[in-house]
Each structure stands twice: as structure tokens, then as C-alpha cells.
Design an enzyme around this catalytic site. Structure first.
Site, mmCIF file in Angstrom:
data_model
loop_
_atom_site.group_PDB
_atom_site.id
_atom_site.type_symbol
_atom_site.label_atom_id
_atom_site.label_comp_id
_atom_site.label_asym_id
_atom_site.label_seq_id
_atom_site.Cartn_x
_atom_site.Cartn_y
_atom_site.Cartn_z
ATOM 1 C CG HIS A 1 1.976 24.586 63.918
ATOM 2 N ND1 HIS A 1 1.373 24.377 62.978
ATOM 3 C CD2 HIS A 1 2.444 23.270 64.723
ATOM 4 C CE1 HIS A 1 1.697 23.140 62.444
ATOM 5 N NE2 HIS A 1 2.216 22.605 63.938
ATOM 6 C CG ASP A 2 5.832 23.875 62.580
ATOM 7 O OD1 ASP A 2 5.289 24.180 63.662
ATOM 8 O OD2 ASP A 2 5.118 22.738 61.917
ATOM 9 C CD GLU B 1 4.238 19.164 58.322
ATOM 10 O OE1 GLU B 1 5.122 19.994 58.848
ATOM 11 O OE2 GLU B 1 4.551 17.642 59.134
ATOM 12 C CG ASP C 1 -2.224 18.582 62.966
ATOM 13 O OD1 ASP C 1 -1.184 17.666 62.892
ATOM 14 O OD2 ASP C 1 -1.746 19.058 63.261
ATOM 15 C CG ASP D 1 2.950 16.635 62.220
ATOM 16 O OD1 ASP D 1 3.236 17.289 62.863
ATOM 17 O OD2 ASP D 1 4.395 15.612 62.790
HETATM 18 C C1 GLC Z 1 5.442 18.958 62.404
HETATM 19 C C2 GLC Z 1 4.602 19.920 62.691
HETATM 20 C C3 GLC Z 1 5.499 20.213 64.111
HETATM 21 C C4 GLC Z 1 6.125 19.315 64.956
HETATM 22 C C5 GLC Z 1 6.784 18.656 64.294
HETATM 23 C C6 GLC Z 1 7.485 17.427 64.806
HETATM 24 O O1 GLC Z 1 6.491 19.550 61.233
HETATM 25 O O2 GLC Z 1 4.169 20.697 62.005
HETATM 26 O O3 GLC Z 1 5.017 21.724 64.861
HETATM 27 O O4 GLC Z 1 6.738 20.149 65.891
HETATM 28 O O5 GLC Z 1 5.702 17.661 62.905
HETATM 29 O O6 GLC Z 1 5.719 16.573 65.502
#
Ligand code: GLC
Length: 519
Positions: free
Chosen positions: A319-320, A254, A99, A195
Site C-alpha cells: 500500500h506504500d 516493517e 497491522d 508498522d
Molecule cells: C508505514 C506504513 C505507511 C504509513 C507509515 C506511518 O510505513 O506502511 O503506510 O504511512 O508507516 O504509519
């Protein structure tokens, strides 16, 4: 069809390292803990692991605030442990996806410490500094600008103030970022999850975002200047060139706040391999858990990805988000979780399985004072944050669910006494064995991996589709309702290959799942 390509035909299992397995008794999971469960993962039948960040972090966003991109946080292990993890995983045919959180660093990163030391520092331009803030909002609440009294300017942060956004317009920054990819590929990483990558570039003039209707200040603006800038494309081309200079490397993005067409626009042979769509991760008024609505979303998703010629991903949990089993179940039963798992493993696209999803782990619920996640602390009780889905893996019914010998960083779900890997491995009807059997079937059936998707019209409360290659057809039927439903019996040349009950072929018992193969 034996041209198995790991990231397209395989199943990717997401591990949130601090919650998977603690090998040294400090209450936090670590890389050696993961290594000790590689045989478990191999037996489950996954093909790759995506590791949430394990690099050094002051934990202002639990790993998503990185203070050194090319090291391992000592709490999680060492670079040597990582090399061992790669070697051991590869021995078992499991790939490793990292990641990379490159939109922002931690405020503790050496780059930011230099950048914030004086306006003249050579790294000043590595972050986004201005005399006056614009109207941009941080997604975790408040203005996206933080005043630095030392150098008397504001810096930009789209998340917490401890996560300053990097200035991707700076050529040296881009070079440093590409070096990070290279570093991990040299150590054997097979792929990357990027990310919030579509936020890397901001409009160079930093104009105010225009207003729109919404609840929080963040939602009351159209995010057109802080994300999705055209400069992203040439960078993706450059990144893809680098990835392609190594064999079978992969990147999945993402997207942050992007529409489906926008998401897809970032993917292709000279861009990312694919990007997440979160079409199946809600359970609300707009996205209810019901087959008619689901079919609409699946069709929309299919059309968008297929139309763009992009290989899709399927995500139910991460995880979100609240876990799928928590979103869709009202009790400890697994009927809904099995339906969700069937969609995950039989829709067209690469499934991303979130640790614990194979035993239908549920979210923990925390009291206000126990919440760790920054947005949860800020917005409680309207939003309780993301700690719920990050609780320790439930391995057995021993102390701390076999995750650790000591009190873990987040509480174990109290249901671990019954809901754990060991108990479910012993029960043929468990969620674990359901998942393992379906994963096995997916591996054996090219149609389930690569086949086209053909939606079928079915009675109320049910969902069905065919996955089809030139020489194989698999029919998937699911009953989402608690009643028995009469349904057309498939023609005589369809043979049942998977079923949750012994029901007749012309009916679906409550919550039944059936798969048929055309002979
Ligand atoms: C992404 C991650 C999340 C994080 C955010 C900032 O959305 O999945 O967990 O808090 O980015 O890095």
C-alpha cells in the site's frame, strides 16, 4: 515434508480494507465485504490475510493514525464483525494478520488527548515532549516537532503532525502496548505486521542527527538517533515471549530506513519471526528491472537472510509503493506482471501478495486536486503519493467495478471494464489463472516452498534458478526479453510442469516462463 507452517510455507495476501469490498454502500470497503470474498481467496489459494488497519482513525494517514487500538472503526464494522471474520477465515484454513501501528497514535487517541491537556497530566510522559526541538525531520515533510500552544512545549512526530510518537521508554506505555497484542490474540488474530517498529525507541537525549547528502531535508541527515536504538531488543524478547504463549502466532516487522543486516538483526527465535526487505520493489537507476541486476539483488538477499538463519519474505507490491505491474509494464500487457509474480511465488521466502496483484491491477493516476495521501499533497509533482496503488478492487465490469454500489473513496481504474476478476476467471491465459495455477503448484511442490536456492548462469536477458530439497528439485526459467533466446536444454530427466507457451525446451520464447521438475 508435510510440516506445513502457515506463515513460513503459506502465502499472505494483503488487504487494504477500505479498497477491497464495500458491503454497505458508503464507498469504503469494510469487514463484511472481506467476509463475502473469503471463498474467492480460498479458491485463489492463499493461506493468510494481512489486514491494513481497520481501527478507528481520523484518516490523517488513512488508517495508519489510530485513535483506539482495541476497536473497529464503525465505517469498517464492529468487533463482532471482526470475530466473524476470524471464524469464517479459520473455517477455510485462512489465518488473520493484523497491522499494528504502535510507533505513533492519532492525535485523537485518548492517550494523546490526556497527555496534551497539561504538563502535569499523568499521561504527559506517554509522548515525547520538549521545550526546544532538535533537528529531526518528519518523513512526510517538515520538522518532526510541533508546538502545542496550550501546554507550551513541542511534541515529536516522525510522520504527520496528527501522528504523535509514543514514548516507548515509559514502562506503562510498553505494558499498554503488550495488552493490545493480547487483546487481538484473544479475539483470534494469528499474527501481526508491525508498522515502522524499529522507530519505537529514540535516543533518550534526543541529540541532533548528523548531516549527509540528500535531496529533501529529511534525507539530508543520518537517522542514527531517531531509529534503531538498542532498547528495541529487550522489548522484542518480551513480545516474542508473549506471542509464544499462544500457539503458532507470528510477527513480521516493517523496518523504517534500515539496512538489510540491521533488518535481519531484529529477527530470530527470541525476536521477530521475520522482517520485510523491500529489495524487489523499485524500478530505478539503482534497481533496474533486468535479470542480471535482479540476480545480484536476489543473491544479496539470499546471503543475508540465509546467513542470519532467518526465513525471508518476498514483496513486490504493497500500500506504500507503485504496484509491480505499473512499475514494470508500459502497456496493458501482462508479460512483466507474470514475471514479477513468478519471482514472488518461487523465490525462497514467504510471498506477500497485494490485493489486485493477482489480476495485475495498475495504479490509478490522479489530478493534483484529487490526491488524498499527505506526502503526495506535500511533494506533488515530484512525488504523487500512494493513492495510486490503493484504488478499489476490480471485481467485475459492472458499476464501480463491483466494489461498491456508490462512488468509491478513490476512483476505480478505468481499465476495470476489461481488467477485472470475473473476466479473468473466465480466461485460461489470464493473470488470475496464471497466479492461481502457480499458487497451486507452489502448494504441491515442497521444493518451491522450502527448498534451497541455487542460482544458474544463463544467457543475457534470462534468469534461472533451482529450488531444491533433499528429494525434490524444481528449475525455474524466465525470459525477460522480447526476443527468443536459445538456452541449454535441461537433461532428459527434467519434465516441464508449468509453461506460458509451447516453446521447445532449448529455447525461451519472448517473456516465457518455464518450470521443470527433476524426475
Ligand atoms: C508505514 C506504513 C505507511 C504509513 C507509515 C506511518 O510505513 O506502511 O503506510 O504511512 O508507516 O504509519
Amino acid at each position: 515434508m508435510d510440516d506445513f507452517l502457515w506463515w513460513r510455507d503459506g502465502v499472505i495476501y494483503q488487504i487494504y480494507p477500505r479498497s477491497f469490498s464495500d458491503s454497505n454502500g458508503d464507498g469504503l470497503g469494510d469487514l463484511l465485504g472481506i467476509i463475502s470474498h473469503l471463498d474467492y481467496l480460498k479458491d485463489l489459494g492463499i493461506d493468510a490475510i494481512w489486514l491494513s488497519p481497520f481501527q478507528p482513525t481520523p484518516d490523517k494517514d488513512f488508517g495508519y493514525d489510530i485513535s483506539d487500538y482495541v476497536d473497529v472503526d464503525p465505517r469498517f464494522g464492529t468487533l463482532a464483525d471482526f470475530a466473524r471474520l476470524v471464524a469464517e477465515a479459520h473455517l477455510r484454513g485462512i489465518r488473520i494478520v493484523l497491522d499494528l501501528v504502535l510507533n505513533h497514535t492519532s492525535a485523537q487517541h485518548a492517550w494523546f488527548r490526556e497527555s496534551s491537556s497539561s504538563q502535569e497530566n499523568l499521561k504527559r510522559d506517554w509522548y515525547i515532549w520538549r521545550d526546544r526541538p532538535n533537528n529531526w525531520q518528519a518523513s512526510f515533510g517538515g520538522s518532526a516537532w510541533e508546538y502545542d500552544p496550550v501546554t507550551r512545549q513541542y511534541y515529536l512526530h516522525l510522520f504527520t503532525k496528527e501522528q504523535p510518537d509514543v514514548n516507548w521508554r515509559n514502562r506503562e506505555v510498553r505494558k499498554a502496548m503488550l495488552d493490545i497484542f493480547r487483546f487481538w490474540m484473544e479475539l483470534g488474530a494469528d499474527g501481526f505486521r508491525l508498522d515502522v517498529f524499529n522507530a519505537y525507541f529514540k535516543d533518550a537525549n534526543l541529540p541532533d542527527n548528523p548531516p549527509k547528502f540528500g535531496l529533501r531535508a529529511f534525507d539530508r541527515q543520518r537517522h542514527i538517533h531517531d531509529i534503531d536504538q538498542p532498547e528495541m531488543m529487550p522489548f522484542l524478547n518480551e513480545l516474542r515471549n508473549l506471542l509464544d504463549s499462544y500457539p503458532e502466532r507470528y510477527a513480521v516487522g516493517e523496518t523504517y530506513l534500515a539496512t538489510l543486516p540491521k533488518t535481519i538483526s531484529y529477527c530470530g527465535n527470541d525476536k521477530l519471526h521475520t522482517a520485510f526487505s523491500f529489495d524487489f520493489t523499485s524500478n530505478d537507476l539503482f534497481y533496474p528491472w533486468n535479470p542480471a541486476w535482479l540476480m545480484k539483488r536476489i543473491t544479496r538477499h539470499e546471503e543475508a537472510f540465509n546467513g542470519g538463519g532467518i526465513w525471508p519474505t518476498t514483496v513486490m507490491s504493497n500500500h506504500d509503493l507503485p504496484r509491480a505491474a505499473s512499475r514494470y509494464s508500459r502497456d496493458e500487457g501482462d508479460a512483466q506482471a507474470k514475471l514479477a509474480m513468478t519471482l514472488l511465488l518461487t523465490l525462497r521466502g514467504t510471498p506477500f501478495l497485494y490485493y489486485g496483484e493477482e489480476i495485475a491491477m495498475r495504479d490509478i493516476s490522479l489530478k493534483r486536486g484529487e490526491i488524498l495521501d499527505p506526502p503526495g499533497r506535500k511533494y506533488w509533482p515530484i512525488y504523487k503519493g500512494r493513492d495510486g496503488c490503493r484504488s478499489p478492487m476490480q471485481w467485475n465490469d459492472g458499476p464501480h467495478a463491483g466494489f461498491s454500489t456508490t462512488r468509491p473513496w478513490l476512483p476505480v481504474h478505468p481499465n476495470y471494464v476489461r481488467r477485472n476478476v470475473a473476466a479473468q476467471q473466465a480466461d485460461p491465459d489470464s493473470m488470475f489463472n496464471f497466479t492461481k495455477n502457480l499458487l497451486k503448484l507452489r502448494k504441491e511442490m515442497p521444493a518451491l516452498r522450502r527448498g534451497s536456492f541455487i542460482p544458474l548462469k544463463t544467457p543475457y536477458g534470462t534468469l534461472a534458478y533451482i529450488r531444491q530439497t533433499d528429494d525434490q528439485s524444481v528449475l525455474v526459467r524466465m525470459n525477460f526479453s522480447k526476443s527468443q533466446v536459445n538456452i541449454d536444454q535441461p537433461a532428459a530427466d527434467w519434465r516441464v510442469i508449468f509453461s506460458t507457451s509451447e516453446g521447445a525446451q532449448g529455447t525461451l520464447t519472448p517473456y516465457e516462463i518455464q518450470l521443470f521438475l527433476k524426475e
